[in-house]
Design a protein around this motif. Structure first.
Motif, PDB file in Angstrom:
ATOM      1  N   CYS A 180       0.923  -1.436   0.120  1.00 14.11           N
ATOM      2  CA  CYS A 180      -0.419   0.391   0.255  1.00 14.11           C
ATOM      3  C   CYS A 180       0.614   0.944   0.169  1.00 14.11           C
ATOM      4  CB  CYS A 180      -0.798  -0.099   1.082  1.00 14.11           C
ATOM      5  SG  CYS A 180      -1.912  -0.794   1.250  1.00 14.11           S
ATOM      6  N   PHE A 219       0.906  -6.367   6.521  1.00 15.30           N
ATOM      7  CA  PHE A 219       0.939  -6.950   5.054  1.00 15.30           C
ATOM      8  C   PHE A 219      -0.201  -5.361   5.227  1.00 15.30           C
ATOM      9  CE2 PHE A 219       3.544 -10.860   3.307  1.00 15.30           C
ATOM     10  CZ  PHE A 219       4.944 -10.156   4.103  1.00 15.30           C
ATOM     11  N   GLY A 220      -0.361  -5.035   4.761  1.00 14.99           N
ATOM     12  CA  GLY A 220      -1.551  -3.948   4.541  1.00 14.99           C
ATOM     13  C   GLY A 220      -2.342  -4.940   3.169  1.00 14.99           C
ATOM     14  N   LEU A 221      -1.040  -4.680   1.330  1.00 13.70           N
ATOM     15  CA  LEU A 221      -2.078  -4.496   0.440  1.00 13.70           C
ATOM     16  C   LEU A 221      -2.529  -6.192  -0.105  1.00 13.70           C
ATOM     17  CD1 LEU A 221      -2.160  -2.951  -2.392  1.00 13.70           C
ATOM     18  CD2 LEU A 221      -0.250  -4.094  -3.253  1.00 13.70           C
ATOM     19  N   ASP A 231       7.177  -2.145   5.851  1.00 11.93           N
ATOM     20  CA  ASP A 231       7.936  -3.501   6.683  1.00 11.93           C
ATOM     21  C   ASP A 231       7.655  -4.414   6.334  1.00 11.93           C
ATOM     22  OD1 ASP A 231       4.617  -2.847   7.039  1.00 11.93           O
ATOM     23  OD2 ASP A 231       5.241  -4.347   8.539  1.00 11.93           O
ATOM     24  N   ASN A 247       3.521  -0.492   9.510  1.00 13.81           N
ATOM     25  CA  ASN A 247       2.341  -0.638   9.646  1.00 13.81           C
ATOM     26  C   ASN A 247       2.427  -1.818  10.456  1.00 13.81           C
ATOM     27  OD1 ASN A 247       2.666  -1.931   8.236  1.00 13.81           O
ATOM     28  ND2 ASN A 247       0.902  -1.299   5.951  1.00 13.81           N
TER      29      ASN A 247
END
Ligand SMILES: Cc1ncc(C[n+]2csc(CCOP(=O)(O)OP(=O)(O)O)c2C)c(N)n1
Ligand code: SF4
Ligand SMILES: [Mg+2]
Lengths: 282, 581
Positions: free
Chosen positions: A50, A123-125, A92, A120
C-alpha cells in the motif's frame, strides 16, 4: 521559490481514509519544500505494498518497482546521478522481509539515500498477514492463533548494519515527522527512518490510540553515541521513543569510489577508446 | 577420419590445478600471436584450485583458425598423469585428440607406456630451472621455450612475452628469460625440430578472450555502470571491467546478490547512464523478476548471460548452451525480449555494443548470451577497435507540455525522459499504467488502457524485426543440407562443413547470432532443402524446439552435453551421420 503545490500529483491517493501513509506523503512534500529541492531533481523509489503506491501521488520522478527492491534501484539511481535527491520508500514487509539483505548492505555502504519505511506492522496490500514487525501474539489472516515469531527491531538492525542516521517517527505527529524527514534528507549518507504508521483497516492492535498513549519525544544528548542509540532503540512497550537516535558523519560511498568522485556519472562523457588502450592485448 | 591441415600447430599444456597450466597456455598463445599467427585457445579445467587435471590448448596457423581444432602436435606436460592421459590413443577428454607428435616433459618422469605416434622429448626441466630459482613454476617456462624451439619460433619473441608476464624488469623476469634461453638451446642441441614448418609474419594481432571482449564491446557501446555478483563463467567480463574501470571511466560494483545487481543496473539506466549486469544461469535465475520490470517500465537493460553446464550448480567450469529456455521464459507475462548470441570473440565485442544501442532504442531487456567456451577462450583478432556509433534513442525535450512517458506510437517506442529533466516529472510503474504512467490496475482496472499499453509495448517487436539484418549463412547457396548453429559453435560448424564439402557433400550452415525474436527470413532460407540439421551444445535442443515451432519444419538434432565444445572432426562425422539417417 518552490511551494508545496509544486509537489502535488494529479492522482489522488487511493489509501483507506485515515491510513498512516497520508501524513507521510504530506511530510515528504513538506520537507522537500522546506529544503527547496526541485521536483525535477527528486526521485522517489518504492517497492510494492500500500505504502509503495506513494510515488504516483507526488509530482516528482517516481519509480514504483518490485516488492523488496527499493534500495538497489535507489542506489543505481544515486550512482548514475548523484545530483539527485533520492528517497526510498516502502513497507515493513518490503524492507524487512523481502529486502532485508539490501537494507543491510545499503546501510553499510552509506549510499546517500533517505530510506523511509511505512511500518504498519502488517501486510496491508495483501489484506492483512503478519509482517516482520508484528508483535508476538498478533492475530492476523496468516497467524489466526497469534504470531509466535519475535518481531525484528529495524532500528537496532539499521544501527548494526552501519546506518549513519537512524530515527523513528509516528504518522500521528505530522510536524515532528516532517522535521525528521527533513533532517534525514539533509543527512549526507544513508538515513533510515522507521515511521510507525497505523493500518486502520487490518491492524487493530497498533492503532493511533495505541501509539498516542505510548510515544514520547526523545532528544539525544549525543547523537554520535552508538551505545545510547542502541539502548534507546531497544525501548518498546509502555513507552515508545520517537526522534533521531543516531547521526554520525562518515564517508559516503559516492565519495570513495574513484569514478563517482568525478561528479555525477550522467555528466561524464562517453569514453572514446584509443588504439593505445589496446596495446596490452597485442 | 578427416585429415587436418599441415599448415598449423596444435599445442597443449597439461598438468594439475595450481601448476600454472593456464598462464603457460596464455604465454604460448601470445607468442604465437606475436609471431603473426592466428590463434584460438581452449581451456579445460575443473572446479578446484589445486590438484585434479587441467589442460590448455592453442591452435595456431598463418591462416585464420576458427576453433580449437583436432589433432595434437606438441604436448608440454607438467606431470606424469598428463603424459599418460594425452598420449593415450583412447583419450577421454571430451573430444580432444591424443598426441601424434612430440611430448616435452621433465626427465624425472619415466614410468609410462610408450605410444607409437609419440616422440618423447624428456628434458632436465627442473634442473635447468633450479639453477635460476627455487620456484617450481619456473620449469614451465623452460618447457615452453623448448616447445618454441621445436617449431622454430624466434626466441626474442617468446622472451618478450615472458618478460611481460613476469613484470618486465626485475629478478623474476630475468630468471625466467635466462631459464627459457637455456631450455630453448637445450632442445635445439639435443633434438631435431618438429616436422611442421609455419609461416610466421609481421601481422598485428590482438589476443583477447570472449568475456573480455564483451566487456570491451560494452565500453565501446558507452557503458558507464556494471553491477554484478561473481559467477563462472560471467566473471571474466567482470574482472576485465573492474581492472579497467578507471581507465575507461566506468562505475563497477559487486553487490550483495544478483537481485540487487540487476535492480541497480535498472536504476542506473532509468537515471540516464548505460548500465549492464551479468551472471550465469544460477545467478540469472535470481534476476528473473526484474527482467519483466525493466520491460514494464520500459527501461533499457543489457544482461550478459554466460552459460555453463546445468542443471543447478552443474559443471561449474564446463560449457553448455542450456540456458536458452530459461532466458526465453524469464519473467511473467508477454513482452519484447531480445536475445543476441555472439558467434565468436570479435562478435562478442561488436554485438554487446549493439545490444546497448538496441536496449536504449527499444527500452526493453536485451540479452547477450554466451557460453563458457566463448567466455573463457581467447582468439586473435585484427581490428579490435571497431567503429561504432552510439544511438541513445528517442528523448523528449525539457519542459515539453503534457509529456506522456508512454506515448502511444506506431513504433511502440515512446520518448524517454530521465530524472533531472525540467518539467517531465512522471511515475514509472511496474503496475499496468496509462500513457502518463498512472496506474490503471488499482482502484479501477481500465481494460481499454490495458489493451492499448500491452499492444503498444508488443508493437516494438515488429519494429525491431523490421530492422533486423538478414540472417547469415555459410556455403548455403547450393546446399542440400543446412546446419543451424547459434552462438559459439560457428567456427567449429564452418570447419565441419568445409571437411564435408571436400567429400562433395552439399552442406551449408545458417549462423544465428540474433536468436530472438526470430528473423522471418529463416522461412525462405530453409525452403526446399533435403534436410535441416540443428547443432547444439545441450541435451534437448532448445533452439531446435524454437525453430520447429516457429517454422514448422522437420529437423535432425545433434547435441553434446559432456561439458566440452564440439571438435571439428567429431562434428563432421555427426553431421554426415545425420544426413544419412
Ligand atoms: C515478489 C513478490 N512477492 C509477493 C508479493 C505480494 N505482495 C504485495 S505487497 C506485499 C506485502 C505488503 O506489505 P508491506 O510491504 O508491509 O506494505 P504495506 O502494504 O503494509 O504498506 C506482498 C507480500 C509481490 N508483489 N511480489
Ligand atoms: S490497508 Fe492499511 S495500509 Fe493499506 S491503505 Fe488501507 S489502511 Fe493503509
Ligand atoms: Mg506493512
Amino acid at each position: 521559490m518552490i511551494t508545496v503545490n509544486d509537489f502535488n500529483g494529479k492522482v489522488k491517493p487511493d489509501w483507506c481514509p485515515a491510513c498512516g501513509n497520508f501524513s507521510q506523503l504530506t511530510a515528504i512534500k513538506g520537507a522537500l519544500t522546506e529544503l527547496q529541492i526541485e521536483p525535477k531533481n527528486t526521485v522517489i523509489v518504492s517497492g510494492i505494498g500500500c505504502s509503495s503506491n506513494l510515488p504516483e501521488f507526488i509530482r516528482a520522478y517516481g519509480f514504483h518497482g518490485l516488492h523488496g527492491r527499493v534500495l538497489p534501484v535507489a542506489s543505481g539511481v544515486k550512482w548514475a546521478n548523484s545530483d539527485l535527491t533520492v528517497i526510498g520508500y516502502g513497507g515493513d514487509g518490503d524492507g524487512f522481509f523481502e529486502g532485508t539483505q539490501h537494507f543491510f548492505h545499503t546501510a553499510k555502504r552509506n549510499v546517500d539515500i533517505t530510506y523511509i519505511v511505512s511500518d504498519n506492522q502488517i501486510f496491508g496490500l495483501t489484506t492483512g498477514q503478519a509482517s516482520p514487525t508484528s508483535e508476538i501474539g498478533f492475530v492476523s489472516k496468516s497467524t489466526p492463533d497469534g504470531n509466535i515469531e519475535k518481531p525484528v527491531n529495524p532500528l537496532t538492525f539499521g544501527l548494526a548494519a552501519g546506518a549513519t542516521f537512524v530515527a523513528r517517527a509516528f504518522s500521528g505527529d505530522p510536524k515532528h515527522l516532517t522535521e525528521i524527514i527533513k533532517r534525514g534528507i539533509q543527512h549526507k549518507g544513508f538515513s533510515f527512518i522507521d515511521v510507525m504508521s497505523p493500518c486502520v483497516t487490518f491492524n487493530k492492535l497498533n492503532t493511533y490510540d495505541y501509539f498516542r498513549k505510548r510515544v514520547y519525544k526523545y532528544e539525544a544528548k549525543d547523537l554520535k553515541d552508538f551505545s545510547a542509540a542502541y539502548r534507546i532503540s531497544e525501548e518498546w512497550g509502555d513507552k515508545i521513543p520517537i526522534g533521531i537516535f543516531y547521526e554520525i558523519e562518515s564517508k559516503r560511498y559516492e565519495e570513495m569510489d574513484p569514478v563517482e568522485v568525478e561528479g555525477p556519472l550522467v555528466t561524464h562523457p562517453i569514453y572514446s577508446v584509443k588504439d593505445e588502450d589496446l596495446e596490452e592485448l597485442v | 577420419m578427416f585429415n587436418m591441415s599441415d599448415n598449423e600447430i596444435v599445442f597443449r599444456v597439461a598438468g594439475a590445478a595450481g601448476d600454472g597450466v593456464q598462464s603457460a597456455g596464455l604465454i604460448m598463445a601470445k607468442t604465437f600471436a606475436r609471431s603473426g599467427l592466428y590463434a584460438v585457445t581452449y581451456n579445460y579445467y575443473q572446479d578446484i584450485v589445486r590438484g585434479g587435471e587441467s589442460w590448455y590448448q592453442v591452435r595456431a596457423s598463418p591462416k585464420k583458425v576458427r576453433n580449437q581444432g583436432d589433432g595434437l602436435d606438441i604436448l608440454v606436460t607438467l606431470n606424469e598423469d598428463g603424459l599418460v592421459r594425452h598420449t593415450n590413443p583412447n583419450i577421454n577428454e571430451g573430444g580432444a585428440s591424443s598426441l601424434s607428435g612430440i611430448a616435452i616433459f621433465d626427465e624425472s618422469i619415466t614410468n609410462y607406456e610408450k605410444q607409437q605416434k609419440v616422440d618423447y622429448r624428456p628434458m632436465p626441466l627442473s634442473t635447468i630451472a633450479g639453477k635460476y630459482s627455487k620456484n617450481p613454476l619456473l620449469k614451465n617456462t623452460v618447457a615452453l621455450s623448448a616447445a618454441a624451439a621445436s617449431i622454430g619460433i624466434d626466441f626474442e619473441v617468446m622472451a618478450g612475452v615472458i618478460k611481460e608476464t613476469f613484470g618486465n624488469k626485475g629478478a623474476v623476469a630475468d630468471q625466467n628469460v635466462q631459464a627459457a634461453k637455456e631450455g630453448y638451446d637445450y632442445f635445439k642441441a639435443h633434438y631435431p625440430p618438429y616436422g611442421k614448418k609455419l609461416d610466421f609474419s609481421k601481422r598485428k594481432l590482438y589476443l583477447i578472450g570472449g568475456g573480455e571482449a564483451v566487456g570491451f564491446g560494452a565500453v565501446k557501446g558507452g557503458l558507464k555502470m556494471y553491477t554484478a555478483y561473481p559467477m563462472t563463467p560471467a566473471s571474466s567480463c567482470l574482472h576485465y571491467l573492474a581492472s579497467h574501470a578507471r581507465k575507461f571511466d566506468l562505475f563497477v560494483k559487486v553487490s550483495e546478490d544478483e537481485i540487487s545487481a540487476i535492480n541497480m543496473a535498472i536504476g542506473g539506466n532509468y537515471a540516464g547512464v548505460r548500465a549492464m549486469t551479468g551472471s550465469s544461469g544460477g545467478g540469472f535465475a535470481l534476476m528473473t523478476e526484474a527482467v519483466g520490470m525493466a520491460a514494464m517500465l520500459e527501461i533499457p537493460l543489457v544482461i550478459y548471460e554466460a552459460q555453463r553446464s546445468g542443471p543447478s550448480t552443474g559443471l561449474p567450469t564446463k560449457t553448455e548452451q542450456g540456458d536458452l529456455n530459461q532466458v526465453m521464459g524469464a519473467s511473467q507475462g508477454d513482452f519484447l525480449k531480445i536475445i543476441f548470441a555472439p558467434r565468436n570473440v570479435m562478435e562478442a565485442a561488436t554485438l554487446t555494443a549493439e545490444a546497448l544501442n538496441v536496449a536504449e532504442r527499444f527500452q526493453t531487456p536485451v540479452f547477450v548470451m554466451v557460453d563458457l567456451y566463448l567466455a573463457e577462450h581467447s582468439e586473435t583478432v585484427e581490428n579490435l577497435n571497431f567503429d561504432f556509433r552510439i544511438d541513445r534513442g528517442e528523448r523528449p525535450k525539457d519542459g515539453q507540455a503534457n509529456y506522456k512517458r508512454y506515448l502511444i506510437t506506431d513504433t511502440g517506442i515512446s520518448p524517454r525522459a530521465v530524472p533531472g529533466q525540467e518539467g517531465l516529472m512522471h511515475n514509472e510503474d511496474s503496475d499496468e499504467h496509462n500513457e502518463y504512467g498512472d496506474v490503471v490496475s488499482d482502484a479501477v482496472t481500465d481494460p481499454k488502457d490495458r489493451i492499448k499499453m500491452m499492444e503498444k509495448r508488443m508493437r516494438k517487436m515488429q519494429t525491431y524485426i523490421n530492422e533486423m539484418p538478414p540472417t547469415e549463412t555459410y556455403r548455403a547457396d547450393d546446399a542440400e543440407y543446412l546446419v543451424f548453429q547459434w552462438g559459439s559453435t560457428q567456427g567449429v560448424v564452418e570447419e565441419a562443413i568445409d571437411l564435408l564439402r571436400k567429400k562433395n557433400i552439399k552442406v551449408g550452415a545458417v549462423e544465428i547470432n540474433r536468436v530472438f525474436p526470430m528473423n522471418p527470413d529463416i522461412g525462405k532460407i530453409i525452403k526446399s532443402r533435403k534436410k535441416i540439421i540443428v547443432v547444439e551444445n545441450n541435451y534437448s535442443g532448445q533452439y531446435n524446439s524454437l525453430l520447429k515451432s516457429r517454422f514448422l519444419c522437420q529437423t535432425e538434432l545433434i547435441t553434446k552435453y559432456d561439458g566440452e565444445s564440439f571438435f571439428p572432426g567429431e562434428l563432421a562425422t555427426s553431421i554426415e551421420n545425420a544426413i544419412k539417417r
